[in-house]
Design a protein around this motif. Structure first.
Motif, PDB file in Angstrom:
ATOM      1  N   LYS A  52      19.893  -6.100   3.997  1.00 22.59           N
ATOM      2  CA  LYS A  52      20.463  -7.395   4.768  1.00 22.59           C
ATOM      3  C   LYS A  52      19.547  -8.206   5.605  1.00 22.59           C
TER       4      LYS A  52
ATOM      5  N   LYS B 227      19.892  -1.499  -8.878  1.00 26.98           N
ATOM      6  CA  LYS B 227      20.692  -2.014  -7.909  1.00 26.98           C
ATOM      7  C   LYS B 227      20.327  -2.885  -6.895  1.00 26.98           C
ATOM      8  N   TRP B 228      18.925  -2.918  -6.545  1.00 25.26           N
ATOM      9  CA  TRP B 228      18.358  -3.746  -5.724  1.00 25.26           C
ATOM     10  C   TRP B 228      18.135  -5.154  -6.302  1.00 25.26           C
TER      11      TRP B 228
ATOM     12  N   LYS C  46      21.308  -7.048  -6.561  1.00 26.31           N
ATOM     13  CA  LYS C  46      22.064  -7.641  -5.387  1.00 26.31           C
ATOM     14  C   LYS C  46      21.142  -8.808  -5.068  1.00 26.31           C
TER      15      LYS C  46
ATOM     16  N   GLU D  29      25.168  -5.036 -13.876  1.00 23.74           N
ATOM     17  CA  GLU D  29      25.353  -5.762 -12.730  1.00 23.74           C
ATOM     18  C   GLU D  29      24.640  -7.256 -12.844  1.00 23.74           C
TER      19      GLU D  29
END
Length: 432
Positions: free
Chosen positions: A44, A69-70, A73, A98
């Motif tokens: 973040k 997953k990174w 995102k 995703e």
């Protein structure tokens, strides 16, 4: 503010580094994570800020990155911030669930076809300039004020006088070195020579500066290659003038046309190691190349020679610092005859060419250079000698018997001027 944010899997770092180096060479500022994300808080605080401050996101699509997953995102954040996303396809893997929603309707930049990569890179650069708003600036408006018109005429006259004086001071002769860039546009892209029944093509290599060598310590500095050897360091900037280079290694047909016979050393050429007009000449010592060149120059009234080591590497890199690991590709099997796909020499020009349309600069046979072997230093020079290797000359490019590590564009070795080998041949150059 960054021009480009790089979203990728570290599995693809070598390929991604080619893009990063090329884009930085074009003047783009790049944000790329080299160390990995340790936690959600780190993600973040670092990634969110980087994406929000970037103009464009490049997503390198591969089997690894599509399931990460990174990267999912990162793509989600880029979409949330309304950042343009350009996906670059590195393999045929499909999107992970995703990232599917955000990318399914975007146009790919396809990097899977090795024969279209050069055009693809140039198109990508143009697209980035356009999206970032740094396209070619509009022409300056013409001034109507006569004062500026007369000022321009005066400058032009003064410039003409200055050029004339300099020309006269030089005895009216063309200074090739100083006018290298001016005359570059007038150089022919290729020269074809015919000697007896054999023709051969020399291709123009436009001069410039590049970073020679390789280093394995810092991915953010020029010449990074995790396979770099000690004698490839330090990476140093070198200037090379324009020259013409033979598009392939010297063939057996050209050798026989000039020399009149096959080499006698180590049984010459045999079927066991490759024999035929289109096969490269091998079992040729450095001293033999000098005899060949003397006879060729007498027949053509030209001054052919061996390339300097710097010229060889510059040409193998496609005429610039940022290059593939091998000459023309990061995939050794596309451009190279080496130990895993060959058991002897192969006819020239059967593998993929590099960016300058030069063949077989990686693999097939090692190639003699004109330089004595020496360790690198940081000097801006094209060739060097030292007292330790006065009769040892540089060989470049790897061969059919080499592992892929030895076929990289920066790999070096040396042999005595009398040395002959079934793995060793040469190619020639001509000053422009």
């Amino acid at each position: 503010m960054y021009d480009v944010f790089i979203s990728y899997s570290r599995t693809n770092q070598k390929i991604v580094d080619v893009f990063v180096s090329r884009l930085r060479e074009e003047g783009f500022s790049i944000w790329i994570d080299r160390k990995g994300i340790e936690s959600g808080d780190s993600f973040k605080s670092v990634i969110v800020k980087a994406i929000s401050e970037s103009n464009v996101v490049l997503f390198f699509s591969s089997e690894a990155s599509n399931q990460s997953k990174w990267t999912a995102k990162e793509i989600g954040l880029a979409t949330a911030f309304s950042k343009p996303i350009i996906p670059i396809k590195l393999d045929q893997a499909k999107y992970g669930n995703e990232v599917l929603f955000d990318l399914v309707n975007l146009d790919f930049v396809d990097y899977t076809d090795p024969f279209k990569r050069k055009d693809m890179m140039e198109k990508l650069i143009n697209v980035l300039h356009s999206k970032i708003g740094r396209d070619i600036p509009p022409p300056t408006k013409k001034r109507k004020d006569k004062h500026y018109l007369w000022y321009g005429v005066g400058v032009a006259v003064l410039l003409a006088i200055t050029i004339s004086v300099l020309f006269l001071l030089n005895g009216g002769e063309d200074n090739h070195q100083s006018n290298q860039s001016t005359n570059l546009t007038h150089l022919e892209p290729e020269k074809v020579f015919v000697v007896g029944n054999v023709s051969f093509k020399m291709l123009l290599v436009k001069g410039g500066s590049f970073y020679m060598g390789a280093q394995r310590d810092n991915p953010d500095l020029p010449g990074f290659d995790e396979d770099a050897a000690e004698d490839e360091e330090p990476v140093h900037e070198v200037k090379v003038n324009s020259f013409y280079m033979l598009e392939s290694e010297v063939t057996q047909s050209l050798w026989k046309e000039i020399m009149g016979e096959e080499p006698k050393e180590k049984e010459g050429w045999t079927e066991a190691y490759g024999k035929g007009d289109d096969y490269p000449a091998y079992n040729i010592s450095w001293n033999d190349t000098q005899v060949f060149l003397k006879k060729l120059n007498a027949l053509t009234h030209k001054q052919f020679r061996l390339p300097t080591e710097a010229e060889w590497e510059y040409a193998a890199r496609g005429g610039h610092s940022t290059s593939y690991k091998y000459s023309g590709s990061d995939h050794v099997e596309y451009v190279c005859w080496y130990s895993k796909n060959a058991t002897k020499t192969s006819p020239v020009k059967k593998r993929q060419e590099n960016e300058l349309h030069l063949f077989d600069m990686s693999g097939n046979v090692w190639e003699w250079c004109g330089d004595n072997y020496s360790s690198y230093d940081s000097s801006d020079i094209q060739s060097k000698t030292d007292t330790l290797h006065q009769n040892d000359y540089v060989c470049r490019g790897g061969s059919w018997g080499s592992g892929e590590w030895r076929c990289r564009v920066s790999t070096r070795k040396y042999r005595n001027a009398d040395h002959v080998s079934k793995h060793l041949g040469f190619r020639i150059v001509l000053d422009s």
